[in-house]
Design a protein around this motif. Structure first.
Motif, PDB file in Angstrom:
ATOM      1  N   ASP A  12       3.717   3.331   9.414  1.00 16.54           N
ATOM      2  CA  ASP A  12       4.321   3.034  10.790  1.00 16.54           C
ATOM      3  C   ASP A  12       5.644   2.647  10.642  1.00 16.54           C
ATOM      4  O   ASP A  12       6.097   2.010   9.776  1.00 16.54           O
ATOM      5  N   PRO A  13       6.506   3.208  11.652  1.00 15.33           N
ATOM      6  CA  PRO A  13       7.887   2.585  11.394  1.00 15.33           C
ATOM      7  C   PRO A  13       8.141   1.198  11.573  1.00 15.33           C
ATOM      8  O   PRO A  13       9.124   0.702  10.926  1.00 15.33           O
ATOM      9  N   ASP A  14       7.198   0.546  12.091  1.00 16.56           N
ATOM     10  CA  ASP A  14       7.282  -1.092  12.147  1.00 16.56           C
ATOM     11  C   ASP A  14       6.946  -1.441  10.752  1.00 16.56           C
ATOM     12  O   ASP A  14       7.702  -2.667  10.457  1.00 16.56           O
ATOM     13  N   ALA A  15       6.073  -0.832   9.972  1.00 21.19           N
ATOM     14  CA  ALA A  15       5.991  -1.557   8.497  1.00 21.19           C
ATOM     15  C   ALA A  15       7.491  -1.069   7.620  1.00 21.19           C
ATOM     16  O   ALA A  15       7.650  -1.965   6.838  1.00 21.19           O
ATOM     17  N   LEU A  16       7.975   0.019   7.910  1.00 22.73           N
ATOM     18  CA  LEU A  16       9.180   0.379   7.356  1.00 22.73           C
ATOM     19  C   LEU A  16      10.503  -0.938   7.607  1.00 22.73           C
ATOM     20  O   LEU A  16      10.979  -1.037   6.644  1.00 22.73           O
ATOM     21  N   ALA A  33       0.741  -1.221   0.054  1.00 26.30           N
ATOM     22  CA  ALA A  33       0.047   0.057   0.021  1.00 26.30           C
ATOM     23  C   ALA A  33       0.788   1.177  -0.098  1.00 26.30           C
ATOM     24  O   ALA A  33       0.516   2.177  -0.769  1.00 26.30           O
ATOM     25  N   GLY A  34       1.844   1.272   0.889  1.00 19.40           N
ATOM     26  CA  GLY A  34       2.992   2.223   0.817  1.00 19.40           C
ATOM     27  C   GLY A  34       3.610   2.529  -0.644  1.00 19.40           C
ATOM     28  O   GLY A  34       3.719   3.547  -1.185  1.00 19.40           O
ATOM     29  N   LEU A  35       3.940   1.135  -1.218  1.00 23.31           N
ATOM     30  CA  LEU A  35       4.582   1.373  -2.332  1.00 23.31           C
ATOM     31  C   LEU A  35       3.819   1.833  -3.593  1.00 23.31           C
ATOM     32  O   LEU A  35       4.199   2.415  -4.622  1.00 23.31           O
ATOM     33  N   ALA A  43      12.357   7.949  -1.745  1.00 24.64           N
ATOM     34  CA  ALA A  43      11.367   6.855  -1.721  1.00 24.64           C
ATOM     35  C   ALA A  43      11.113   6.466  -0.250  1.00 24.64           C
ATOM     36  O   ALA A  43       9.961   6.449   0.175  1.00 24.64           O
ATOM     37  N   ARG A  44      12.258   6.463   0.542  1.00 19.69           N
ATOM     38  CA  ARG A  44      11.899   6.375   1.726  1.00 19.69           C
ATOM     39  C   ARG A  44      11.464   7.306   2.639  1.00 19.69           C
ATOM     40  O   ARG A  44      10.571   6.894   3.667  1.00 19.69           O
ATOM     41  N   ARG A  45      11.763   8.364   2.160  1.00 13.14           N
ATOM     42  CA  ARG A  45      11.202   9.692   2.934  1.00 13.14           C
ATOM     43  C   ARG A  45       9.476   9.652   2.603  1.00 13.14           C
ATOM     44  O   ARG A  45       8.793  10.047   3.557  1.00 13.14           O
ATOM     45  N   THR A  46       9.177   9.498   1.341  1.00  7.44           N
ATOM     46  CA  THR A  46       7.644   9.493   1.143  1.00  7.44           C
ATOM     47  C   THR A  46       6.952   8.122   1.872  1.00  7.44           C
ATOM     48  O   THR A  46       6.141   8.258   2.410  1.00  7.44           O
ATOM     49  N   LEU A  47       7.579   7.080   1.963  1.00 10.00           N
ATOM     50  CA  LEU A  47       7.250   5.848   2.649  1.00 10.00           C
ATOM     51  C   LEU A  47       7.079   6.126   4.208  1.00 10.00           C
ATOM     52  O   LEU A  47       6.082   5.885   4.844  1.00 10.00           O
TER      53      LEU A  47
END
Length: 168
Positions: free
Chosen positions: A160-164, A107-109, A151-155
């Protein structure tokens, strides 16, 4: 393409393609098999019409990535989805009725431009180095690194940090 060449290419590319798709869809084996099969069907159609591309593995990977992204978008991973709900889903344990961690990450991607989502997937799901990603795309390592950072900043804004953590 003659039948023997097609079979050789299929044998060479099937396992890497299936593994790539499996890493992107999590534990959903049926979905991985469906996406892999659909990718090959599209290849057969396109390659009979246009000829085999110079890099058939990259072509297959791109089509498979797009099919996975489309699947997760259809499952509710749309850019209009509430970001707080995404964060809560990422932090929660997967349940039969709720989204899996893979679905939350996808979903984030789905919120990223396709080229950035693909770079993130190649780095974190496929384990490619910055140099390998750059070589595939005609980019320097520094350019790949910059795109990954963006991309990581957008994500980070949407998950949530756990999803990252699932991306590492």
């Amino acid at each position: 393409m003659d039948e023997a060449s097609w079979i050789d290419l299929y044998r060479e590319e099937l396992t890497p393609l299936y593994r790539r798709v499996s890493r992107r869809v999590g534990a959903d084996r049926a979905l991985a098999e469906d996406v892999t099969q659909e990718t090959w069907l599209r290849a057969l159609d396109a390659w009979q019409r246009d000829g085999v591309p110079k890099a058939p593995g990259a072509w297959l990977a791109t089509v498979a990535d797009n099919l996975v992204r489309s699947h997760f978008r259809r499952q509710g991973a749309r850019p209009t989805q509430d970001t707080d709900a995404l964060g809560e889903a990422a932090a929660a344990e997967p349940s039969p009725t709720g989204p899996t961690r893979a679905a939350v990450v996808h979903a984030g991607l789905a919120r990223l431009r396709p080229d950035l989502a693909s770079i993130v997937a190649e780095r974190h799901f496929d384990g490619l180095t910055l140099a390998e990603i750059g070589a595939r795309r005609g980019l320097s390592e520094r350019a790949v690194e910059g795109r990954l950072r963006r991309a990581r900043r957008t994500l980070a804004r949407h998950l949530d940090p756990d999803a990252l953590d699932a991306l590492s």
